[in-house]
Design an enzyme around this catalytic site. Structure first.
Site, PDB file in Angstrom:
ATOM      1  N   LYS A  34      38.774  31.811  36.715  1.00  0.00           N
ATOM      2  CA  LYS A  34      39.670  32.334  37.701  1.00  0.00           C
ATOM      3  C   LYS A  34      39.587  31.316  38.960  1.00  0.00           C
ATOM      4  O   LYS A  34      38.672  30.341  39.025  1.00  0.00           O
ATOM      5  CB  LYS A  34      39.379  33.587  38.205  1.00  0.00           C
ATOM      6  CG  LYS A  34      39.167  34.591  37.263  1.00  0.00           C
ATOM      7  CD  LYS A  34      40.541  34.831  36.061  1.00  0.00           C
ATOM      8  CE  LYS A  34      40.029  36.104  35.340  1.00  0.00           C
ATOM      9  NZ  LYS A  34      40.967  36.455  34.202  1.00  0.00           N
TER      10      LYS A  34
HETATM   11  C1  LIG Z   1      40.539  37.984  33.611  1.00  0.00           C
HETATM   12  C2  LIG Z   1      41.418  38.863  33.681  1.00  0.00           C
HETATM   13  C3  LIG Z   1      40.932  40.293  33.670  1.00  0.00           C
HETATM   14  C4  LIG Z   1      39.230  40.604  33.315  1.00  0.00           C
HETATM   15  O1  LIG Z   1      38.343  40.114  34.198  1.00  0.00           O
HETATM   16  P1  LIG Z   1      36.936  40.243  34.149  1.00  0.00           P
HETATM   17  O2  LIG Z   1      36.502  39.913  35.633  1.00  0.00           O
HETATM   18  O3  LIG Z   1      36.480  39.149  33.402  1.00  0.00           O
HETATM   19  O4  LIG Z   1      36.665  41.479  33.841  1.00  0.00           O
HETATM   20  C5  LIG Z   1      41.447  41.551  33.543  1.00  0.00           C
HETATM   21  N1  LIG Z   1      42.993  41.319  33.678  1.00  0.00           N
HETATM   22  C6  LIG Z   1      43.417  40.094  33.929  1.00  0.00           C
HETATM   23  C7  LIG Z   1      44.861  39.975  33.886  1.00  0.00           C
HETATM   24  C8  LIG Z   1      42.703  39.007  33.615  1.00  0.00           C
HETATM   25  O5  LIG Z   1      43.355  37.754  33.417  1.00  0.00           O
END
Ligand SMILES: *Cc1c(COP(=O)(O)O)cnc(C)c1O
Length: 381
Positions: free
Chosen positions: A185
């Site tokens: 992210k």
């Molecule tokens: C990355 C992602 C998640 C999961 O995030 P984590 O912090 O790894 O639990 C959930 N939803 C979407 C749309 C994502 O892109």
């Protein structure tokens, strides 16, 4: 792999010495778990997005689970979820015992389709989770219009730190929102997440439930007149606490947030300038986009093989990925809930035809040129 060729990663972590110094300061302080640094991180992230409360957690997934739990989602309830997302968006619904009703997405924005939400509504619908795919916000106003004001919208804002919708920040568009700080992210804490909400009751409940259901946090207890007494636990909780080590990293990333965001935007703009005239490619709209990922979709009529394009780039040391999966096609969801091919045709097409190109702030201009040059070449194969 060609000898001496450069390697272009899909994503990478942009760290500076300051970040490491802040982490070391936490390690030296002796207080490693959720404490004052987490509190500062929560406050700053919430303020940047214009939300009243920030509750840091272990991940976006645990944040989403916590929000559903705080809303009282239970077995027998239905929660509407877009099929084109990371699997966690649906898994958290299953974890509450409720049924995830997977619906199709809009072919232009790749976000949950308000029409599909309208068709999926039933007497059992208790919430809608709207994903902001790759940093572009779902059409929250249209969704709220079709579901009515009594059904809450939860934002899966995993990819939407810094995103905007009609002049408002992601994280303030529904009853509560969950963000991710996974290294893929825009800013990272290694693993981590945060809930943003303006709802005082949800904020208070989420703070208790992330800390085993305790009425006060360990930090507050240690600062109280009787730190030797254990608190009461009025509700069932989990251990979803962020550590101060992670928060120190997050805080330093947040201090550079605007420049990290603009660095991503500049790369996305270069990709768009070079590629947007091509008939065989489509792209999300750009309004309010925060560019967690740059995703393009190959037109099925072009006869190009998406996997062939990805392989061509892989052989030239350029890392790419499909956008998301179509959750209804994953075997757990097919086996347990009986989903079939063609249930969400747009999600399936996006899953099969999308490509995320490298996007991170350590890419040089010549890296971007190298990606573009080879991507255009791959489209001729
Ligand atoms: C990355 C992602 C998640 C999961 O995030 P984590 O912090 O790894 O639990 C959930 N939803 C979407 C749309 C994502 O892109």
């Amino acid at each position: 792999m060609k000898p001496n060729s450069r390697v272009v990663q899909l994503a990478s972590v942009d760290l500076q010495p300051r970040e490491l110094a802040n982490i070391k300061a936490v390690l030296d302080s002796g207080w490693l778990t959720q404490g004052s640094v987490t509190r500062q991180f929560e406050a700053l992230f919430a303020e940047r997005h214009g939300a009243s409360h920030g509750i840091a957690t272990t991940s976006c997934t645990s944040s989403l689970h916590l929000i559903l739990d705080c809303l009282g989602i239970k077995p027998g309830d239905e929660v509407i979820v877009p099929s084109f997302s990371w699997i966690a968006t649906a898994n958290v619904v299953v974890q509450t015992g409720a049924i995830p009703v997977l619906v199709d997405v809009d072919q232009n924005s790749y976000a949950i389709s308000p029409d599909a939400v309208e068709q999926a509504m039933s007497a059992k619908t208790k919430a809608v989770i709207a994903v902001h795919p790759f940093g572009f916000c779902a059409d929250i106003d249209r969704i709220q219009e079709v579901i009515g004001s009594n059904i809450p919208i939860i934002e899966d804002a995993a990819c939407a730190a810094g995103s905007q919708y009609k002049g408002k920040s992601a994280g303030t568009l529904g009853v509560a929102a969950a963000f991710s700080f996974h290294p893929r992210k825009s800013i990272t804490t290694g693993e981590g997440g945060i809930i943003l909400t303006d709802n005082q009751a949800i904020a208070q409940m989420a703070k208790m439930k992330r800390n085993h259901g305790a009425e006060i946090s360990a930090e507050d207890r240690h600062g109280s007149v009787a730190p030797y007494l254990l608190p009461d636990f009025p509700v069932l909780g989990y251990n979803y606490r962020m550590t101060d080590i992670q928060a120190a990293l997050g805080l330093s990333q947040l201090e550079r947030f605007e420049s990290l965001l603009s660095g991503r935007r500049q790369i996305a703009e270069r990709y768009l300038n070079a590629l947007s005239g091509r008939d065989e490619l489509s792209f999300q709209p750009v309004d309010g986009h925060s560019w967690q990922s740059f995703v393009t979709v190959l037109d099925p009529s072009s006869k190009l093989s998406r996997n062939g394009v990805m392989e061509y780039l892989y052989e030239r040391c350029i890392s790419t990925r499909p956008g998301y999966h179509a959750i209804h096609m994953l075997s757990y969801y097919r086996d347990r809930f009986g989903y079939k091919p063609k249930d969400c045709p747009v999600a399936e097409r996006l899953c099969e035809q999308s490509i995320a190109l490298p996007l991170h702030t350590l890419l040089s201009e010549s890296d971007v040129d190298y990606v573009l040059e080879n991507f255009v070449e791959a489209l001729k194969q």
